[in-house]
Design an enzyme around this catalytic site. Sequence first.
Site, PDB file in Angstrom:
ATOM      1  N   ARG A 237       0.887  -1.168   0.121  1.00  0.00           N
ATOM      2  CA  ARG A 237      -0.094   0.019   0.017  1.00  0.00           C
ATOM      3  C   ARG A 237       0.920   1.224   0.167  1.00  0.00           C
ATOM      4  O   ARG A 237       2.078   1.271   0.767  1.00  0.00           O
ATOM      5  CB  ARG A 237      -0.952  -0.119   1.211  1.00  0.00           C
ATOM      6  CG  ARG A 237      -2.017  -1.047   1.110  1.00  0.00           C
ATOM      7  CD  ARG A 237      -2.973  -0.677   0.155  1.00  0.00           C
ATOM      8  NE  ARG A 237      -4.227  -1.572   0.039  1.00  0.00           N
ATOM      9  CZ  ARG A 237      -4.318  -2.530  -0.604  1.00  0.00           C
ATOM     10  NH1 ARG A 237      -3.285  -2.893  -1.557  1.00  0.00           N
ATOM     11  NH2 ARG A 237      -5.372  -3.433  -0.873  1.00  0.00           N
ATOM     12  N   GLU A 266      -4.552   7.306  -4.563  1.00  0.00           N
ATOM     13  CA  GLU A 266      -4.639   6.627  -5.997  1.00  0.00           C
ATOM     14  C   GLU A 266      -6.055   6.972  -6.457  1.00  0.00           C
ATOM     15  O   GLU A 266      -7.051   7.356  -5.633  1.00  0.00           O
ATOM     16  CB  GLU A 266      -4.901   5.094  -5.653  1.00  0.00           C
ATOM     17  CG  GLU A 266      -3.353   4.566  -5.280  1.00  0.00           C
ATOM     18  CD  GLU A 266      -3.398   3.191  -4.909  1.00  0.00           C
ATOM     19  OE1 GLU A 266      -4.366   2.358  -5.441  1.00  0.00           O
ATOM     20  OE2 GLU A 266      -2.139   2.603  -4.696  1.00  0.00           O
ATOM     21  N   HIS A 285      -1.687   0.198  -9.574  1.00  0.00           N
ATOM     22  CA  HIS A 285      -2.267  -0.946  -8.663  1.00  0.00           C
ATOM     23  C   HIS A 285      -2.825  -1.991  -9.396  1.00  0.00           C
ATOM     24  O   HIS A 285      -4.098  -2.265  -9.384  1.00  0.00           O
ATOM     25  CB  HIS A 285      -3.295  -0.162  -7.855  1.00  0.00           C
ATOM     26  CG  HIS A 285      -3.556  -0.660  -6.576  1.00  0.00           C
ATOM     27  ND1 HIS A 285      -3.951  -0.234  -5.215  1.00  0.00           N
ATOM     28  CD2 HIS A 285      -3.710  -2.065  -6.244  1.00  0.00           C
ATOM     29  CE1 HIS A 285      -4.131  -1.150  -4.339  1.00  0.00           C
ATOM     30  NE2 HIS A 285      -3.833  -2.124  -4.901  1.00  0.00           N
TER      31      HIS A 285
END
Length: 320
Positions: A237, A266, A285
Amino acid sequence: MKKIVVTKTLPFQIKEVIYENFEVLFFNNVTEETYEDFLAALTEAEGMIITVDFEFTEEIMEHMHKIKGVSTISVGYDGIPVKELSKRNIVCTNTPDILSEATADLIFGLILSTARRIPELDTMVKEGYWTRSIGEDFFGTNVYGKKLGIIGLGSIGEAVAKRASLGFGMEVSYHNRSRNERAEKESSAVYETLDELLETSDFVCLTVPLTPETEGLIGLNEFKKMKESAILVNGSRGKVVVEKDLITALKQGLIAGAGLDVYETEPIQMDNELLTFSNVITLPHAGSATNETRLDMAKLAICNLLDVLHDRTPRNPIYK
Ligand code: DGY
């Protein structure tokens, strides 16, 4: 039939199963235009299937009157207020393990791409600069035989360790809350303190979940301990790394580069300085983003929700 809302389009192969079992309303991301419809659907729904980018706001929570289950198509659940939801007798579930191999593949892709500068070479070829055999200014660094330090040796970290040890002859060390004997045996992974790992690894790979303990785990102090030739790879993360400190570390040459799949915010903002470094590879991601894996994850998320809504114990409840 139980009413549910799904906040992302699901693979077409499972739509039939969904329609057989649920009365469903799909939202391909909740946008400004669909927000009111989403809230209206939520008021009536008993279950939710969400993905990693779904944000629970106060207003959304206030509309979850009948919800009994929240099933996320992800292993990470740092964005889900599990405690608050369980106080309201809502069971949350996730999809661990089945994404570990795909995510480890991508993390290894980041290791290889940063070390061997694959995106830069690709651009060089496509832009027509490959006029003679390449020279030192495009050389990379070996992966084979180097030392990989993995921070967080759960199932994704373990899958990365296996690739490193068995496929690339790498020395593997790890730092984790508890010892992982299987990885020690299968990948000859050696347990180290965080400092030992940072000081001696050629590649430092993050595969920890985001928790209060891991938030900001890697900041300027940690970068100062790393080798100047080291590459940071983050497949966990974004908030595990202090992003402004990473930028400083890159500017000051405290480390040699970074391979990133995750960010503090994000999707990444286009004015984020990380996007300006040629020695930083930025992925969106995408750890588990393969057709097969996302299909398996969606199937598991559906099974989990079916279990919750039919008062059975789901396979992957989240406890906090
Ligand atoms: C997860 O499942 O938590 C991943 O980060 C999503 O790709």
